[in-house]
Design a protein around this motif. Structure first.
Motif, PDB file in Angstrom:
ATOM      1  N   LEU A  66       2.137   1.652  -3.817  1.00 23.49           N
ATOM      2  CA  LEU A  66       1.148   2.230  -4.513  1.00 23.49           C
ATOM      3  C   LEU A  66       0.083   3.399  -4.508  1.00 23.49           C
ATOM      4  CD1 LEU A  66      -1.400  -1.013  -4.175  1.00 23.49           C
ATOM      5  CD2 LEU A  66      -0.216  -0.318  -5.983  1.00 23.49           C
ATOM      6  N   GLY A  71      -6.003  -1.384  -2.858  1.00 21.87           N
ATOM      7  CA  GLY A  71      -4.814  -0.778  -4.258  1.00 21.87           C
ATOM      8  C   GLY A  71      -5.844   0.534  -4.487  1.00 21.87           C
ATOM      9  N   SER A  72      -6.867   0.073  -5.488  1.00 19.75           N
ATOM     10  CA  SER A  72      -7.097   1.663  -5.745  1.00 19.75           C
ATOM     11  C   SER A  72      -7.480   2.970  -4.661  1.00 19.75           C
ATOM     12  CB  SER A  72      -8.489   1.480  -6.508  1.00 19.75           C
ATOM     13  OG  SER A  72      -9.106   0.699  -7.966  1.00 19.75           O
ATOM     14  N   ASN A 106       1.090  -1.318  -0.017  1.00 19.87           N
ATOM     15  CA  ASN A 106      -0.235   0.155  -0.276  1.00 19.87           C
ATOM     16  C   ASN A 106       0.836   1.665   0.060  1.00 19.87           C
ATOM     17  OD1 ASN A 106      -2.356  -1.853   0.271  1.00 19.87           O
ATOM     18  ND2 ASN A 106      -2.665  -1.782   1.955  1.00 19.87           N
ATOM     19  N   MET A 108      -0.591  -2.636  -9.618  1.00 18.14           N
ATOM     20  CA  MET A 108      -1.629  -3.266  -8.588  1.00 18.14           C
ATOM     21  C   MET A 108      -2.376  -3.852  -8.898  1.00 18.14           C
ATOM     22  SD  MET A 108      -5.914  -1.063  -7.868  1.00 18.14           S
ATOM     23  CE  MET A 108      -6.349  -1.574  -9.590  1.00 18.14           C
TER      24      MET A 108
END
Length: 194
Positions: free
Chosen positions: A27, A155-156, A24, A43
């Motif tokens: 990302l 992830g988004s 995370n 991702m």
């Protein structure tokens, strides 16, 4: 798998994938430096790589570590070294408005990273131990697919959080400070391993 156990698995998957960890933090850093679209392969690599890892752990890889504790210790140190390398790359990357210096992870690199991700190992071993009742490959597939599905909103969220930081990351000093802070957090996420 009973419905109550499946519901508990979903909650576990959401909590474990949404909490901060190496995936995370990377990302978010990538989202802040290059945006959502360029971070998508990273991702997807996490989502598919982790689901595959859960499946293989369930099929017996955890037994290898039980039989050969040295293999686990070696993986631990390889993980620490790789995370330190990634933290250094993050700390030294990125300039405001010049994203050519920042390279998001590719699909294969992110999928491969799951094998040296300490939080990933902990999650995979916990998921298989807690939610597998000897139901075989089908039960392991359900656990893997649950994590695959949950990793996309998680992830988004982290990519978009990073992208929103772009509004603040308008100077070279802020970008450098952000990347150094993310690198330190990434290294800090390994402390429970030590």
């Amino acid at each position: 798998m009973e419905i109550e156990q499946f519901a508990a698995l979903i909650v576990f998957a959401f909590v474990s994938t949404f909490t901060p960890g190496p995936n995370n933090l990377m990302l978010m850093t990538s989202g802040a430096n290059v945006g959502y679209k360029r971070t998508l392969p990273h991702m997807c690599g996490i989502a598919f790589g982790f689901a595959f890892m859960v499946l293989l752990v369930g099929l017996g890889l955890s037994a290898v570590f039980a039989a050969y504790p040295l293999a686990h210790m070696i993986l631990k140190y390889v993980s620490l070294a790789y995370l330190a390398y990634l933290a250094l790359k993050i700390a030294l990357s990125g300039q405001s408005k010049d994203v050519t210096n920042f390279k998001p992870m590719s699909f294969l690199a992110a999928a491969s990273f799951q094998w040296v991700n300490p939080k990933g190992w902990s999650m995979a071993l916990s998921a298989v131990t807690l939610y597998s009742n000897g139901g075989g490959v089908l039960e392991l597939a359900v656990i893997s697919l649950t994590f695959l599905t949950v990793n996309f909103p998680s992830g988004s969220f982290w990519i978009l959080a990073g992208r929103e930081l772009q509004r603040w990351l308008t100077t070279q000093f802020r970008v450098r400070s952000f990347n150094i802070a993310m690198a330190l957090l990434l290294v800090g996420s390994t402390l429970p391993m030590i």
